[in-house]
Enzyme design. Structure first.
Site, PDB file in Angstrom:
ATOM      1  N   ASP A 123       0.849  -1.187   0.000  1.00 42.13           N
ATOM      2  CA  ASP A 123       0.000   0.000   0.000  1.00 42.13           C
ATOM      3  C   ASP A 123       0.884   1.236   0.000  1.00 42.13           C
ATOM      4  O   ASP A 123       2.110   1.133   0.090  1.00 42.13           O
ATOM      5  CB  ASP A 123      -0.908   0.006   1.242  1.00 42.13           C
ATOM      6  CG  ASP A 123      -2.228   0.733   0.985  1.00 42.13           C
ATOM      7  OD1 ASP A 123      -2.300   1.518   0.007  1.00 42.13           O
ATOM      8  OD2 ASP A 123      -3.170   0.534   1.771  1.00 42.13           O
TER       9      ASP A 123
ATOM     10  N   THR B  99      -9.505  -7.027  -6.848  1.00 36.94           N
ATOM     11  CA  THR B  99      -9.728  -5.818  -6.052  1.00 36.94           C
ATOM     12  C   THR B  99      -8.401  -5.238  -5.544  1.00 36.94           C
ATOM     13  O   THR B  99      -8.188  -5.161  -4.335  1.00 36.94           O
ATOM     14  CB  THR B  99     -10.647  -6.118  -4.849  1.00 36.94           C
ATOM     15  OG1 THR B  99     -10.025  -7.160  -4.054  1.00 36.94           O
ATOM     16  CG2 THR B  99     -12.026  -6.582  -5.276  1.00 36.94           C
TER      17      THR B  99
ATOM     18  N   GLN C 214      -4.588   1.073  -5.498  1.00 39.96           N
ATOM     19  CA  GLN C 214      -3.853   1.722  -6.591  1.00 39.96           C
ATOM     20  C   GLN C 214      -2.419   1.194  -6.707  1.00 39.96           C
ATOM     21  O   GLN C 214      -1.951   0.877  -7.799  1.00 39.96           O
ATOM     22  CB  GLN C 214      -3.811   3.245  -6.382  1.00 39.96           C
ATOM     23  CG  GLN C 214      -3.020   3.955  -7.487  1.00 39.96           C
ATOM     24  CD  GLN C 214      -2.970   5.458  -7.311  1.00 39.96           C
ATOM     25  OE1 GLN C 214      -3.884   6.054  -6.760  1.00 39.96           O
ATOM     26  NE2 GLN C 214      -1.908   6.087  -7.785  1.00 39.96           N
ATOM     27  N   PHE C 215      -1.735   1.056  -5.575  1.00 38.96           N
ATOM     28  CA  PHE C 215      -0.346   0.596  -5.577  1.00 38.96           C
ATOM     29  C   PHE C 215      -0.237  -0.810  -6.172  1.00 38.96           C
ATOM     30  O   PHE C 215       0.654  -1.100  -6.976  1.00 38.96           O
ATOM     31  CB  PHE C 215       0.205   0.634  -4.145  1.00 38.96           C
ATOM     32  CG  PHE C 215       1.611   0.119  -4.009  1.00 38.96           C
ATOM     33  CD1 PHE C 215       2.673   0.744  -4.664  1.00 38.96           C
ATOM     34  CD2 PHE C 215       1.879  -0.996  -3.217  1.00 38.96           C
ATOM     35  CE1 PHE C 215       3.977   0.261  -4.533  1.00 38.96           C
ATOM     36  CE2 PHE C 215       3.176  -1.475  -3.079  1.00 38.96           C
ATOM     37  CZ  PHE C 215       4.229  -0.849  -3.738  1.00 38.96           C
ATOM     38  N   GLU C 216      -1.182  -1.681  -5.802  1.00 35.03           N
ATOM     39  CA  GLU C 216      -1.154  -3.060  -6.310  1.00 35.03           C
ATOM     40  C   GLU C 216      -1.474  -3.106  -7.801  1.00 35.03           C
ATOM     41  O   GLU C 216      -0.875  -3.898  -8.550  1.00 35.03           O
ATOM     42  CB  GLU C 216      -2.141  -3.915  -5.508  1.00 35.03           C
ATOM     43  CG  GLU C 216      -1.648  -4.144  -4.073  1.00 35.03           C
ATOM     44  CD  GLU C 216      -2.740  -4.470  -3.069  1.00 35.03           C
ATOM     45  OE1 GLU C 216      -2.378  -4.835  -1.934  1.00 35.03           O
ATOM     46  OE2 GLU C 216      -3.941  -4.325  -3.393  1.00 35.03           O
TER      47      GLU C 216
ATOM     48  N   VAL D 114     -12.093   8.324   6.689  1.00 32.08           N
ATOM     49  CA  VAL D 114     -12.246   8.243   8.147  1.00 32.08           C
ATOM     50  C   VAL D 114     -10.844   8.339   8.738  1.00 32.08           C
ATOM     51  O   VAL D 114      -9.940   7.612   8.336  1.00 32.08           O
ATOM     52  CB  VAL D 114     -12.921   6.923   8.573  1.00 32.08           C
ATOM     53  CG1 VAL D 114     -13.142   6.893  10.066  1.00 32.08           C
ATOM     54  CG2 VAL D 114     -14.264   6.755   7.840  1.00 32.08           C
TER      55      VAL D 114
ATOM     56  N   THR E 263      -9.872  -3.677   6.292  1.00 29.87           N
ATOM     57  CA  THR E 263     -10.866  -3.026   5.425  1.00 29.87           C
ATOM     58  C   THR E 263     -10.835  -3.623   4.014  1.00 29.87           C
ATOM     59  O   THR E 263     -11.881  -3.785   3.385  1.00 29.87           O
ATOM     60  CB  THR E 263     -10.622  -1.506   5.339  1.00 29.87           C
ATOM     61  OG1 THR E 263      -9.240  -1.289   5.091  1.00 29.87           O
ATOM     62  CG2 THR E 263     -11.027  -0.814   6.618  1.00 29.87           C
ATOM     63  N   GLY E 264      -9.637  -3.963   3.527  1.00 31.08           N
ATOM     64  CA  GLY E 264      -9.531  -4.556   2.187  1.00 31.08           C
ATOM     65  C   GLY E 264     -10.225  -5.904   2.119  1.00 31.08           C
ATOM     66  O   GLY E 264     -10.906  -6.228   1.132  1.00 31.08           O
ATOM     67  N   ASP E 265     -10.076  -6.704   3.185  1.00 30.19           N
ATOM     68  CA  ASP E 265     -10.723  -8.020   3.241  1.00 30.19           C
ATOM     69  C   ASP E 265     -12.240  -7.867   3.239  1.00 30.19           C
ATOM     70  O   ASP E 265     -12.954  -8.592   2.551  1.00 30.19           O
ATOM     71  CB  ASP E 265     -10.291  -8.765   4.509  1.00 30.19           C
ATOM     72  CG  ASP E 265      -8.787  -8.884   4.618  1.00 30.19           C
ATOM     73  OD1 ASP E 265      -8.197  -9.587   3.795  1.00 30.19           O
ATOM     74  OD2 ASP E 265      -8.200  -8.251   5.508  1.00 30.19           O
TER      75      ASP E 265
END
Length: 263
Positions: free
Chosen positions: A71, A101, A104-106, A177, A184-186
């Site tokens: 990330d 999913t 951006q970095f990935e 937030v 959160t990604g999961d």
């Protein structure tokens, strides 16, 4: 997010043994497979073999891959899994995935292209489609939101594999937030799986429900984390655990509080 952790990393042999057990009992009948964080390249390669075998049994099986590799923090990207996972994701996993999913970095890692503008993000998503997946969602990005700096942009693209060049593209801007959450990604990948299942041909609605559910969970989490930490104190990792159980109703039937724009 914690200072200490214990346990083992599952390797390919152990995964294979578990899968053999499912096969022997004839319960290896699946409609969906979802993979997320892993640290072992051989494990990932075994996932590909298993997905291909499951797809031979059920040609409608949908494989959702969250290619968790790293990330960006303060604009600088870094990997938090071993670097030898990248070629496995890029050359083996993504080509058999139906939905991916990446953040951006990935997405940049997988395509070797940097994203500075929305146009470049759409080009990167096209490159990812060309690698195999029908649906690509860049879950978060550093792109400037039209609603201002307090908003985070996610982008989605759905292209049918049936030869029609119809691509549905959407942008979602959701409120940031101010906290570092883990998982959160999961949650995003799992929610997207659920809502694309309910709305297979409407990425806009699937993303609105996914992101709205995320917002409900995060707002509830930050509110109770701040209450637990007390006035003027920064919540710790334990207090910032996502309030999933408390958000059951919002996960099952989220009130749409974030709208997507069709591009």
């Amino acid at each position: 997010g914690y200072a200490h952790w214990k346990g083992q990393v599952l390797n390919s042999d152990e995964l294979h043994e578990l899968y053999e057990g499912l096969k022997l009992n004839k319960v290896n009948q699946y409609d969906y497979v979802l993979t997320g964080y892993t640290r072992d390249a051989s494990f990932l390669a075994m996932v590909v073999d298993i997905v291909q075998e499951l797809k031979q049994q059920n040609s409608n099986l949908v494989y959702v891959c969250d290619p968790v590799m790293g990330d960006k923090w303060n604009g600088e990207g870094s990997m938090y899994v071993p670097k030898d996972l990248l070629p496995v994701y890029r050359d083996k996993v993504v080509p058999v995935a139906d939905i991916i999913t990446p953040n951006q970095f990935e997405a940049e890692l997988l395509t070797g292209r940097k994203i500075h503008t929305e146009e470049e993000a759409l080009e990167v998503m096209d490159m990812l489609h060309a690698m195999g997946p029908e649906t690509v969602v860049i879950t978060s990005s550093d792109l400037q939101a039209s609603l201002g700096n307090d908003y985070l942009i996610a982008l989605g693209s759905h292209r049918k594999r049936d030869g029609t060049k119809m691509t549905q593209r959407i942008r979602v801007e959701s409120p940031k937030v101010d906290a570092v959450f883990v998982g959160t990604g999961d949650l995003f990948a799992a929610m997207l799986l659920a809502w694309t299942h309910k709305h297979p041909n409407n990425l806009k609605v699937a993303c609105e429900k996914t992101v709205s559910a995320m917002q409900h969970v995060l707002q509830r989490t930050i509110k109770s984390a701040k209450a637990e930490a007390g006035e003027g104190n920064k919540p710790n990792s334990a207090q910032l655990e996502l309030r999933m159980v408390q958000s059951k109703k919002d996960i099952e039937n989220p009130e749409i509080i974030v709208k997507a724009t069709v591009l």
